[in-house]
Design an enzyme around this catalytic site. Sequence first.
Site, PDB file in Angstrom:
ATOM      1  N   VAL A  11      13.820   2.794  -3.642  1.00 39.66           N
ATOM      2  CA  VAL A  11      12.722   1.699  -4.039  1.00 39.66           C
ATOM      3  C   VAL A  11      13.350   0.902  -5.456  1.00 39.66           C
ATOM      4  O   VAL A  11      13.384  -0.064  -5.631  1.00 39.66           O
ATOM      5  CB  VAL A  11      11.533   2.337  -4.438  1.00 39.66           C
ATOM      6  CG1 VAL A  11      10.551   1.123  -5.226  1.00 39.66           C
ATOM      7  CG2 VAL A  11      10.653   2.658  -3.039  1.00 39.66           C
ATOM      8  N   ASP A  30      19.177   6.030 -14.333  1.00 43.36           N
ATOM      9  CA  ASP A  30      19.059   7.229 -13.779  1.00 43.36           C
ATOM     10  C   ASP A  30      19.486   8.289 -14.347  1.00 43.36           C
ATOM     11  O   ASP A  30      20.267   8.257 -15.328  1.00 43.36           O
ATOM     12  CB  ASP A  30      19.495   7.127 -12.241  1.00 43.36           C
ATOM     13  CG  ASP A  30      18.889   8.067 -11.376  1.00 43.36           C
ATOM     14  OD1 ASP A  30      18.281   7.598 -10.253  1.00 43.36           O
ATOM     15  OD2 ASP A  30      19.027   9.327 -11.468  1.00 43.36           O
ATOM     16  N   THR A  86       8.099  10.808  -5.920  1.00 45.36           N
ATOM     17  CA  THR A  86       6.915  11.518  -6.008  1.00 45.36           C
ATOM     18  C   THR A  86       6.886  12.350  -4.407  1.00 45.36           C
ATOM     19  O   THR A  86       6.131  12.230  -3.780  1.00 45.36           O
ATOM     20  CB  THR A  86       5.717  10.631  -5.839  1.00 45.36           C
ATOM     21  OG1 THR A  86       5.940   9.509  -5.051  1.00 45.36           O
ATOM     22  CG2 THR A  86       5.461   9.683  -7.261  1.00 45.36           C
ATOM     23  N   THR A 122       4.953   5.417  -5.589  1.00 46.58           N
ATOM     24  CA  THR A 122       3.915   5.726  -4.842  1.00 46.58           C
ATOM     25  C   THR A 122       2.842   7.128  -5.593  1.00 46.58           C
ATOM     26  O   THR A 122       3.398   8.022  -5.570  1.00 46.58           O
ATOM     27  CB  THR A 122       4.056   6.031  -3.566  1.00 46.58           C
ATOM     28  OG1 THR A 122       4.808   4.920  -2.949  1.00 46.58           O
ATOM     29  CG2 THR A 122       2.692   6.367  -2.741  1.00 46.58           C
ATOM     30  N   ASN A 211      -0.556   2.547   4.227  1.00 44.94           N
ATOM     31  CA  ASN A 211       0.469   3.368   5.169  1.00 44.94           C
ATOM     32  C   ASN A 211      -0.250   4.358   5.948  1.00 44.94           C
ATOM     33  O   ASN A 211       0.228   4.544   7.025  1.00 44.94           O
ATOM     34  CB  ASN A 211       1.461   4.402   4.021  1.00 44.94           C
ATOM     35  CG  ASN A 211       2.636   3.409   3.383  1.00 44.94           C
ATOM     36  OD1 ASN A 211       2.739   2.292   4.007  1.00 44.94           O
ATOM     37  ND2 ASN A 211       3.123   3.997   2.655  1.00 44.94           N
ATOM     38  N   HIS A 254       4.441   0.564  18.908  1.00 45.06           N
ATOM     39  CA  HIS A 254       5.469   0.888  19.592  1.00 45.06           C
ATOM     40  C   HIS A 254       5.463   2.531  19.876  1.00 45.06           C
ATOM     41  O   HIS A 254       5.450   3.271  18.782  1.00 45.06           O
ATOM     42  CB  HIS A 254       7.012   0.794  19.288  1.00 45.06           C
ATOM     43  CG  HIS A 254       6.946  -0.724  19.032  1.00 45.06           C
ATOM     44  ND1 HIS A 254       7.101  -1.806  20.064  1.00 45.06           N
ATOM     45  CD2 HIS A 254       7.068  -1.780  17.950  1.00 45.06           C
ATOM     46  CE1 HIS A 254       7.193  -3.125  19.646  1.00 45.06           C
ATOM     47  NE2 HIS A 254       7.370  -2.891  18.131  1.00 45.06           N
ATOM     48  N   CYS A 263       8.043   7.784   3.678  1.00 49.97           N
ATOM     49  CA  CYS A 263       6.800   7.319   3.202  1.00 49.97           C
ATOM     50  C   CYS A 263       5.518   7.982   4.299  1.00 49.97           C
ATOM     51  O   CYS A 263       4.667   8.548   3.612  1.00 49.97           O
ATOM     52  CB  CYS A 263       6.597   5.826   3.233  1.00 49.97           C
ATOM     53  SG  CYS A 263       7.723   5.176   2.032  1.00 49.97           S
TER      54      CYS A 263
HETATM   55  C1  UDX Z   1       7.113   2.354   5.656  1.00 52.02           C
HETATM   56  C2  UDX Z   1       6.286   1.128   5.645  1.00 52.02           C
HETATM   57  O1  UDX Z   1       6.405   0.222   6.552  1.00 52.02           O
HETATM   58  C3  UDX Z   1       6.435   0.638   4.399  1.00 52.02           C
HETATM   59  O2  UDX Z   1       5.696  -0.572   4.073  1.00 52.02           O
HETATM   60  C4  UDX Z   1       6.398   1.470   3.209  1.00 52.02           C
HETATM   61  O3  UDX Z   1       6.644   1.121   1.898  1.00 52.02           O
HETATM   62  C5  UDX Z   1       7.371   2.645   3.519  1.00 52.02           C
HETATM   63  O4  UDX Z   1       7.145   3.409   4.789  1.00 52.02           O
HETATM   64  P1  UDX Z   1       9.837   2.877   6.548  1.00 52.02           P
HETATM   65  O5  UDX Z   1       9.532   4.431   6.523  1.00 52.02           O
HETATM   66  O6  UDX Z   1      11.074   2.474   6.212  1.00 52.02           O
HETATM   67  O7  UDX Z   1       8.594   1.867   5.915  1.00 52.02           O
HETATM   68  O8  UDX Z   1       9.788   2.541   8.200  1.00 52.02           O
HETATM   69  P2  UDX Z   1       8.740   1.805   9.233  1.00 52.02           P
HETATM   70  O9  UDX Z   1       9.491   0.932   9.802  1.00 52.02           O
HETATM   71  O10 UDX Z   1       7.425   1.521   8.823  1.00 52.02           O
HETATM   72  O11 UDX Z   1       8.705   3.006  10.268  1.00 52.02           O
HETATM   73  C6  UDX Z   1       8.198   4.346   9.917  1.00 52.02           C
HETATM   74  C7  UDX Z   1       8.139   5.296  11.113  1.00 52.02           C
HETATM   75  O12 UDX Z   1       7.221   4.787  12.042  1.00 52.02           O
HETATM   76  C8  UDX Z   1       9.648   5.448  11.794  1.00 52.02           C
HETATM   77  O13 UDX Z   1       9.814   6.771  12.168  1.00 52.02           O
HETATM   78  C9  UDX Z   1       9.310   4.454  13.100  1.00 52.02           C
HETATM   79  O14 UDX Z   1      10.288   4.928  14.090  1.00 52.02           O
HETATM   80  C10 UDX Z   1       7.951   4.755  13.455  1.00 52.02           C
HETATM   81  N1  UDX Z   1       7.381   3.699  13.907  1.00 52.02           N
HETATM   82  C11 UDX Z   1       7.076   2.584  13.452  1.00 52.02           C
HETATM   83  C12 UDX Z   1       6.872   4.043  15.379  1.00 52.02           C
HETATM   84  O15 UDX Z   1       7.255   5.156  15.977  1.00 52.02           O
HETATM   85  N2  UDX Z   1       6.302   3.074  16.039  1.00 52.02           N
HETATM   86  C13 UDX Z   1       6.065   1.636  15.438  1.00 52.02           C
HETATM   87  O16 UDX Z   1       5.458   0.782  16.204  1.00 52.02           O
HETATM   88  C14 UDX Z   1       6.330   1.482  14.301  1.00 52.02           C
END
Ligand code: UDX
Length: 438
Positions: A11, A30, A86, A122, A211, A254, A263
Amino acid sequence: MRIVMIGTGYVGLVSGVCFSEFGFDVTCVDVDEKKIERLNAGEVPIFEPGLDALMQRNTAGGRLAFTTDLATAAGEADVVFVAVGTPSRRGDGEADLTYVEAAARQIAAAIRPGTVVVIKSTVVVGTCRRVRDIIRAARPDLDFSIASNPEFLREGAAIEDFMRPNRVICGVDDERAEQMLRRLYRPLYLRETPMVMTTLENAELIKYAANAFLAMKITFINEVSDLCEKVGGNVQEVARGIGLDHRIGGKFLHAGPGYGGSCFPKDTKAFASTGRRHEAPQTLIEQVIAVNDNRKRAMAERILAELGDGAKGATVGILGIAFKPNTDDVRDAPSLEIIPMLQAKGVSVRAHDPEARETASPLLPGITWCESAYEAADGADILVILTEWNEYRVLDFAEVTARMKGRTLMDLRAIYKDDDMAGTGLRYVPVGRKPVEG
Ligand code: UDX
């Protein structure tokens, strides 16, 4: 305007680089000397499409610098962002605020009057006020402001998310902090990005609630997916059908092997834990966490069931180890749960991932790393698509079948259509609908 970004993790680094791209003067700080050395040498320590080019351009333009000297940097700053980690605290899952509090103490000693301190990490509700108290205790006469500015960056799309966010959330409790955040995000006004100016507590809660909601959406469709498999449905069509209702929306529907990443797993746990602590239990989210944990195990069992009695001594090829495409991040990735479960039953695992080999190797002992998807198929009884990297969407099935020992392709992301399988000779087992014989 001088910005200091404390923490060059995901981030902090993306935000720092993007603010320098907006034209501000940014210093990223850092404690990790090696990392700062690498950054100063122009090396990007994370895999994020487009980040290296932006970093180069702004370093060359003199707007972006890296240092370990927090005191000097913060002492010259107009605004100091805290973007340190965090992690989940062992035991109760609450966010561990050790690094945030340590940063607060260092900032307190260094900043000049009028500085705005912005928490980007966060953090659980109440933390911004706690940081303010730490600074006040150390420097009772200092005039400063505190703000909350949570991030919503998705790995792999982080620059786009920073430059074209759906909204910017700002928690403030004085005019100076509000004006500072408005100034920082002015470059987004042209795109009419909504700025939500709210209280510190609301901003902190918005991050977790967003989230948690997204994790819940994914978990919901994953359970619907199980039902589709049993009753002859197709989860992708069901998701499309419900997603066209604007109240629901089609995104994050999905079905897959369960959410992972840096996250959702951590933030859902922290949110549930905060709810318990304040006697406002977040029972839905507690359930989401349990269902998602079970799902990862269920995926391993599904693969083992497909192998039947022959699991011991069998070979499984795994395509995709990262928790999602376009990242080398494997934190809480389904692969880390599934692969050891297969190995425990005597299965040999061959794996391929375009980026995550280095990050995953120490965490997944005993697997054979492959240079390509096809190499992972060599001698495999079953080939499993675990992460939907683009290169797995156009596999040459003739080559896959020629290399495999068995003929089962399990697709835990359902990236192919049944028609794609015609004439391949493969047995295609996707999530969310019944298997087909190709
Ligand atoms: C997420 C949030 O989207 C973002 O706003 C926040 O700040 C950090 O956490 P990120 O963890 O980078 O981002 O990935 P994201 O694309 O949200 O996917 C998270 C997880 O959910 C992945 O394991 C992904 O495969 C899964 N996922 C996502 C699904 O299984 N189905 C979906 O439809 C969408």
